[in-house]
Design a protein around this motif. Structure first.
Motif: not given
Length: 101
Positions: A72-101
């Motif tokens: 109804d009007e009561e919030i049961v849950y609130r959160g965030k969601l991201i869609a990524t095809n990376q493995e969740t254990q090795s997820y990097k926000l900058t994957a494919g954007f920066y090269v780390y040396e």
């Protein structure tokens, strides 16, 4: 934060609701960039203190959404969601954007 794979159209995740005596849940995905809110048809079950929600939605890779689940009007849950095809254990926000040396 919930993580889904954009290569799939059927998704599900577990969450702990704020309270348990709820009826039909309204599942809303809001894109924070465009401020477009979409109500998504879902099915849900509660067992051992966790609620599982299943839904069909087409995501693009790296899409980010805010989740609101209401009874109804009561919030049961609130959160965030991201869609990524990376493995969740090795997820990097900058994957494919920066090269780390």
């Amino acid at each position: 934060m919930k993580v889904v794979n954009p290569n799939n159209t059927s998704h599900s995740f577990l969450f702990v609701p704020r309270y348990y005596n709820f009826g039909t849940l309204e599942f809303i995905l809001t894109n924070p960039v465009t401020a477009v809110a979409t109500t998504v048809t879902n099915t849900n079950t509660t067992e051992d203190g966790f609620t599982s929600i299943s839904f069909d939605f087409t995501f693009a890779n790296n899409d980010k959404y805010e989740i609101t689940i209401k009874d109804d009007e009561e919030i049961v849950y609130r959160g965030k969601l991201i869609a990524t095809n990376q493995e969740t254990q090795s997820y990097k926000l900058t994957a494919g954007f920066y090269v780390y040396e």
